[in-house]
Motif scaffolding. Structure first.
Motif, PDB file in Angstrom:
ATOM      1  N   GLN A  84      29.363  -4.049  -0.741  1.00  0.00           N
ATOM      2  CA  GLN A  84      29.512  -5.139  -1.678  1.00  0.00           C
ATOM      3  C   GLN A  84      29.403  -4.617  -3.101  1.00  0.00           C
ATOM      4  OE1 GLN A  84      27.500  -8.520  -0.255  1.00  0.00           O
ATOM      5  NE2 GLN A  84      28.042  -9.810  -2.018  1.00  0.00           N
ATOM      6  N   ILE A  88      33.490  -8.132  -1.906  1.00  0.00           N
ATOM      7  CA  ILE A  88      33.189  -7.512  -0.619  1.00  0.00           C
ATOM      8  C   ILE A  88      34.346  -6.601  -0.247  1.00  0.00           C
ATOM      9  CG2 ILE A  88      32.778  -7.971   1.832  1.00  0.00           C
ATOM     10  CD1 ILE A  88      31.817 -10.823   0.910  1.00  0.00           C
ATOM     11  N   LEU A 102      29.176 -11.488   7.723  1.00  0.00           N
ATOM     12  CA  LEU A 102      28.694 -12.304   6.613  1.00  0.00           C
ATOM     13  C   LEU A 102      27.285 -12.813   6.875  1.00  0.00           C
ATOM     14  CD1 LEU A 102      31.875 -14.439   5.848  1.00  0.00           C
ATOM     15  CD2 LEU A 102      31.211 -12.243   4.879  1.00  0.00           C
ATOM     16  N   ALA A 116      32.962 -19.804   4.758  1.00  0.00           N
ATOM     17  CA  ALA A 116      33.075 -18.454   5.324  1.00  0.00           C
ATOM     18  C   ALA A 116      34.531 -17.986   5.304  1.00  0.00           C
ATOM     19  CB  ALA A 116      32.530 -18.440   6.747  1.00  0.00           C
ATOM     20  N   GLN A 123      35.573 -17.256   1.794  1.00  0.00           N
ATOM     21  CA  GLN A 123      34.922 -16.019   1.368  1.00  0.00           C
ATOM     22  C   GLN A 123      35.669 -14.800   1.910  1.00  0.00           C
ATOM     23  OE1 GLN A 123      30.809 -15.742   2.518  1.00  0.00           O
ATOM     24  NE2 GLN A 123      30.383 -14.098   1.069  1.00  0.00           N
ATOM     25  N   MET A 124      36.067 -14.883   3.174  1.00  0.00           N
ATOM     26  CA  MET A 124      36.765 -13.742   3.768  1.00  0.00           C
ATOM     27  C   MET A 124      38.155 -13.558   3.172  1.00  0.00           C
ATOM     28  SD  MET A 124      35.619 -13.660   7.775  1.00  0.00           S
ATOM     29  CE  MET A 124      36.028 -15.344   8.185  1.00  0.00           C
TER      30      MET A 124
END
Ligand SMILES: Nc1ncnc2c1ncn2[C@@H]1O[C@H](COP(=O)(O)OP(=O)(O)OP(=O)(O)O)[C@@H](O)[C@H]1O
Ligand SMILES: [Mg+2]
Ligand SMILES: [Zn+2]
Length: 383
Positions: A171, A176, A192, A210, A213-214
């Motif tokens: 990170q 990320i 995560l 999630a 975020q990915m």
């Protein structure tokens, strides 16, 4: 003398009730649906839960009741619960981000050149992750830049199948970095979690977060192809994907079993309702090449016709051709490769199962961008 409580007084009391998880007033979070005050002091409050089956429902009911009971003139309190719509949850998220724009997902831009394929299935255990991993590795072996998102909240088995089960992404500030392996890059929803053994009960808004975020916090660079391994079925993740990546296409994996076909059709129909195109069907565990007579004799361990049935039904339903892209035979080495982290297409590239998967990979990457993401203006006939 009795005073009749006012709606304002009740609202003020509700403003002191915090959502137990978000820890902010329910009034501020748009969770108060309605307040009804009768002349005789009876008050009815309707509260929105963020998700159905919210484990905090009893806590919320109790705290709302006790707060409103404290308002002068209130004789009786009844609380009923409703569930936020997807739209309302979005608004809530926006609000929590402090009005900031949602982070941008590069693959959702209209000028994105990345082909996005989501691998879906009706039920679990049909080989979705095995297919995802072997397609991805095949595409990378063609020299393409490939990203894999393991979005299966129930299993997240993709890292193990690629041999990076213990890897953690690096990170950099908020960014990320996906884990590089076998010439591709992978990120898993399992990565995560703060700790690997942690059990996370993924719920609607968390799933959505999630996934975003990915897709947006992970630095993917310029990808040719992005593959997503979805959880089985037609749940929240499939909906989130459809909302965030309308241009993604869906590949439905099923077995030859007739009983599996109907649930597979449902997964395809869900994609279509989210305006995604279904690129085709992969029938996995199609047959076992006879160990005695050779591959000409196909032992139909799991029945036959499932792939054709799903392809036929979806073609009829959507009004465009949904082909069977591949029939992948049962191969012990495919399973073994998944366990050791050496995908079959690398380990035994000429085996029939590997060949079927490699051919499918070529077929998917050689397709022009023509129909990708194009809306044909057809609405599926319900279900
Ligand atoms: N064609 C095949 N031949 C032999 N074994 C296979 C084949 N396809 C998958 N398997 C094995 O079947 C099991 C289930 O496959 P996989 O995990 O890929 O399915 P899945 O649909 O992703 O399952 P889940 O719903 O649990 O995520 C694995 O052990 C895998 O190695
Ligand atoms: Mg899986
Ligand atoms: Zn035989």
């Amino acid at each position: 003398m009795t005073t009749t409580p006012t709606v304002e007084h009740v609202q003020a009391a509700l403003a002191r009730v915090n959502d137990p998880e978000i820890k902010r007033p329910i009034t501020e979070l748009g969770m108060v649906k309605s307040v009804d005050v009768q002349d005789d002091g009876r008050v009815a409050v309707e509260v929105y839960l963020t998700v159905a089956g919210c484990p905090m429902r009893d806590t919320i009911t109790r705290e709302v009741t006790s707060a409103v009971k404290g308002v002068e003139g209130v004789t009786e309190v009844s609380v009923s619960l409703d569930v936020m719509s997807e739209e309302q949850r979005k608004e809530l998220q926006q609000h929590l981000r402090g009005g900031q724009q949602a982070r941008e997902i590069p693959f959702a831009r209209s000028d994105s050149l990345t082909k996005v394929y989501a691998i879906a299935s009706g039920k679990g255990g049909v080989g979705k992750s095995s297919v995802t991993v072997n397609l991805a590795v095949s595409m990378a072996a063609q020299g393409l830049k490939v990203g894999v998102v393991d979005a299966d909240i129930y299993g997240h088995s993709v890292p193990a199948m690629l041999g990076v089960a213990d890897s953690r992404p690096t990170q950099v500030e908020d960014m990320i970095l996906p884990v590089p392996v076998h010439g591709l890059q992978v990120i898993s929803v399992g990565m995560l979690k703060p700790r690997r053994d942690q059990v996370v009960a993924w719920r609607g808004p968390m799933l959505d977060r999630a996934l975003v975020q990915m897709l947006s916090d992970v630095y993917w660079g310029d990808l040719d192809v992005l593959l997503l391994d979805l959880p089985p079925g037609t749940g929240d993740m499939a909906i989130s994907l459809g909302q965030h990546l309308v241009n993604s296409e869906v590949i439905v994996v099923t077995t030859p079993q007739q009983a599996a076909a109907e649930v597979a059709e449902r997964a395809g129909t869900m994609a279509s309702m989210m305006h995604q195109r279904v690129a085709g069907i992969i029938e996995n565990m199609s047959f076992l090449p006879c160990p005695h007579c050779g591959p000409e004799h196909r032992l139909e361990i799991f029945g036959s016709g499932g792939g054709d049935q799903v392809a036929h039904t979806l073609t009829e339903r959507f009004g465009y051709d949904v082909p069977v892209l591949a029939r992948v035979p049962i191969d012990e080495r495919l399973r073994a490769g998944g366990d050791t982290g050496e995908p079959l297409v690398l380990d035994d590239a000429d085996s029939p199962a590997a060949q079927a998967l490699r051919d499918t990979a070529s077929r998917l990457t050689s397709r022009g961008r023509g129909l990708a993401g194009m809306h044909l203006g057809l609405t599926p006939a319900g279900r």
